[in-house]
Design a protein around this motif. Structure first.
Motif, PDB file in Angstrom:
ATOM      1  N   LEU A  95     -22.366 -52.597  67.887  1.00 25.41           N
ATOM      2  CA  LEU A  95     -22.168 -53.093  69.246  1.00 25.41           C
ATOM      3  C   LEU A  95     -23.394 -53.880  69.689  1.00 25.41           C
ATOM      4  N   ASP A  96     -23.152 -55.097  70.100  1.00 28.88           N
ATOM      5  CA  ASP A  96     -24.221 -55.939  70.632  1.00 28.88           C
ATOM      6  C   ASP A  96     -24.300 -55.652  72.132  1.00 28.88           C
ATOM      7  N   VAL A  97     -25.125 -54.682  72.501  1.00 31.12           N
ATOM      8  CA  VAL A  97     -25.098 -54.199  73.881  1.00 31.12           C
ATOM      9  C   VAL A  97     -26.064 -54.985  74.764  1.00 31.12           C
ATOM     10  N   GLU A 121     -29.703 -50.199  77.033  1.00 27.94           N
ATOM     11  CA  GLU A 121     -29.429 -48.776  76.837  1.00 27.94           C
ATOM     12  C   GLU A 121     -30.549 -47.955  77.455  1.00 27.94           C
ATOM     13  N   ASP A 177     -24.931 -50.147  78.357  1.00 26.86           N
ATOM     14  CA  ASP A 177     -24.204 -51.215  79.061  1.00 26.86           C
ATOM     15  C   ASP A 177     -23.802 -52.283  78.063  1.00 26.86           C
ATOM     16  N   LEU A 178     -22.573 -52.724  78.143  1.00 25.76           N
ATOM     17  CA  LEU A 178     -22.138 -53.793  77.253  1.00 25.76           C
ATOM     18  C   LEU A 178     -21.128 -54.694  77.931  1.00 25.76           C
ATOM     19  N   ASN A 208     -14.891 -55.043  70.474  1.00 29.66           N
ATOM     20  CA  ASN A 208     -16.050 -54.156  70.554  1.00 29.66           C
ATOM     21  C   ASN A 208     -15.774 -52.963  71.460  1.00 29.66           C
ATOM     22  N   THR A 255     -17.480 -55.917  82.231  1.00 25.25           N
ATOM     23  CA  THR A 255     -18.565 -55.097  81.697  1.00 25.25           C
ATOM     24  C   THR A 255     -18.155 -53.626  81.636  1.00 25.25           C
TER      25      THR A 255
END
Lengths: 327, 76
Positions: free
Chosen positions: A17-19, A22, A57-58, A64, A133
Motif C-alpha cells: 500500500l502506497d499510503v 502512518e 491514511d491512504l 488498494n 480517502t
C-alpha cells in the motif's frame, strides 16, 4: 500487509500500500514500582503490557482497498466476468482476520513488522474537490525489525469526488458536498492475560457503522426524513444510503464489470441529527449524522463492492477463512 | 538475477524498476531478487545452460594432390 494463516502467526506481506501517512507506534507501558520505604524517588521500572496501535491514511483506489475491507469486515465473495474483471463483495462477519503489517520508511533496508494486527475502525471520506480517502486504525500484539520487502504499487487512478454519486432511498442526491462513514470493530486492546506481555488474541466486540453527510439545503425533503414527517413522532423513519464511485474502464465488455468501482450500500440508516442553520448570506448546508443498523431483509449491516482486474488472495486457516467464498 | 512476475495485475509499479505486466521477466540485483522471491507473485527464472559444443575427434588426416582434404578412420 498479509492476512495471517492463523491468528498471530506472522506472514510475509504480499499486498503493498502506497499510503499517505502512518502513526502506528508501540508503547512500553512501563510499570514504575512505587513504594514508601525507598525515599522520594522511583527506584525501579519494569516493562508493562506492550501496546501497539495507530492510524494509516491512504488514498482509495480500485486496487488498494480490497485487503483492507476484508480485514475490516471479515467476509468476501468473489464473482468474475470471464474476461479479466472481478467483483469483490464484502459484508460484516462474526469475527475478523488478523494480519501482518510491514512499515518500511526506506531507512537502511529495515522495516517494522507489526504482528497480529486487527482493524479497529475504517473511516472513509468522500469530500467534493478531493480524492476519496480512508483512515485505517489498528491494534496489534507486537512488532519487530525485519528486512524490508521490495514493494510494488497499483497504478490505477484513485477514486475522485466526481466519480461519486450518493443515493438516498434510491434517489440521486444532486447536491451532496460530503459523505463520511466510520466502520468500527471494537477490538479489546486491554485483554491481556497472565504469562505474556503481549495480547494473546484479538477479541472482537460489537461492530458499528455511522457517519455524517453534508447536502446543500435547497428543499425540505431530507429534513422531513429526519423528522419522520412534519414533526417528531413516536416512530422514526429509516433511509437507505448508497454511495457509488465509478472510475475508469476495466477493459471488460461484461456489463457491471466494465468500470472500476467502489460501492457502499447501507440499507437501514437513521438520521440522528440534522443541522440546516444559516449564517448571514452564506449558502446553507444541511449536515446530518447517521447511524446504520442491521437490516434483516438484506441480512447485512452494510455491503462494500469493489470491481477491479485482480483477485484477492487469502491463504488462511483462521476461523474466518470459512467466510471466503467464490461464486 | 532474473525473476518472473506471475501475479495478475497489469501496470504494476515497482519503484526503481518500472511497470510490470503479468508473466514479465525482470533482471534485478541478487539481493532484490531474493526479497522478491519471498512474495507469492514472483518466481525464479532458471537460466538456460549453454549447450556443450559437439566435439569431433579427428583420428587422422591425409592430403591428396590438388589440395583436397579428407578424413578417414582406421579399419579396426
Amino acid at each position: 500487509m498479509g492476512i495471517e494463516p492463523v491468528m498471530g502467526k506472522e506472514t510475509t506481506p504480499y499486498e503493498f500500500l502506497d499510503v499517505v501517512s502512518e502513526s502506528v507506534r508501540g508503547e512500553q507501558n512501563i510499570i514504575y514500582i512505587e513504594t514508601a520505604g525507598l525515599g522520594r524517588s522511583i527506584r525501579q521500572a519494569v516493562p508493562g503490557p506492550w501496546g501497539e496501535s495507530g492510524d494509516i491514511d491512504l488514498i482509495v483506489g480500485p486496487e488498494n482497498i480490497e485487503y483492507i475491507l476484508y480485514a475490516t469486515l471479515g467476509h468476501v465473495t468473489l464473482d468474475e466476468s470471464g474476461d479479466g474483471a472481478y467483483k469483490h463483495v464484502f459484508t460484516p462477519a462474526s469475527t475478523i482476520p488478523s494480519f501482518t503489517l510491514d512499515i518500511a520508511p526506506d531507512v537502511k533496508g529495515k522495516a517494522r513488522r507489526i504482528i497480529m494486527a486487527g482493524v479497529t475502525s475504517l473511516r472513509l471520506e468522500a469530500v467534493a474537490r478531493e480524492v476519496l480517502t480512508a483512515t485505517m486504525s489498528i491494534v496489534a500484539a507486537k512488532e519487530k525489525f525485519v528486512t524490508e520487502s521490495t514493494p510494488t504499487f497499483s497504478t490505477k487512478r484513485p477514486f475522485v469526488f466526481y466519480d461519486g454519486v450518493l443515493k438516498i432511498d434510491g434517489g440521486t442526491v444532486a447536491r451532496c458536498e460530503a459523505w463520511r462513514g466510520t466502520y468500527e470493530n471494537s477490538i479489546a486492546d486491554d485483554a491481556f492475560v497472565l504469562g505474556s506481555r503481549f495480547l494473546p488474541t484479538l477479541i472482537v466486540g460489537p461492530c458499528n457503522f455511522s457517519g455524517d453527510m453534508d447536502i446543500q439545503f435547497l428543499d425540505w425533503q431530507y429534513y422531513e426524513k429526519y423528522l419522520g414527517g412534519t414533526e417528531p413522532g413516536k416512530t422514526i423513519q429509516s433511509i437507505a444510503i448508497e454511495l457509488n464511485f465509478v472510475g475508469e474502464s476495466t477493459g471488460s465488455t461484461v456489463s457491471g464489470f466494465d468500470k472500476y468501482q467502489l460501492k457502499i450500500e447501507i440499507p437501514k440508516v437513521y438520521l440522528n441529527t440534522s443541522e440546516a442553520n444559516f449564517d448571514r448570506r452564506e449558502r446553507i448546508v444541511q449536515s446530518m449524522e447517521w447511524q446504520a443498523i442491521y437490516d434483516p431483509t438484506y441480512a447485512y449491516l452494510c455491503r462494500f463492492t469493489v470491481t477491479n482486474t485482480r483477485t484477492i488472495t487469502i491463504n488462511t486457516t483462521q476461523t474466518i477463512s470459512a467466510s471466503f467464498t467464490v461464486s | 538475477m532474473k525473476v518472473k512476475y506471475v501475479g495478475d495485475v497489469k501496470d504494476l509499479l515497482m519503484p526503481g524498476v518500472g511497470l510490470l505486466q503479468p508473466d514479465m521477466v525482470i533482471d534485478v540485483a541478487p539481493e532484490m531478487a531474493e526479497r522478491l522471491l519471498q512474495r507469492p507473485d514472483f518466481e525464479r527464472v532458471e537460466e538456460k545452460r549453454k549447450a556443450k559444443k559437439k566435439s569431433v575427434r579427428v583420428i587422422s588426416t591425409f592430403s591428396v594432390e590438388g589440395g583436397e582434404e579428407s578424413r578417414w578412420e582406421h579399419d579396426m
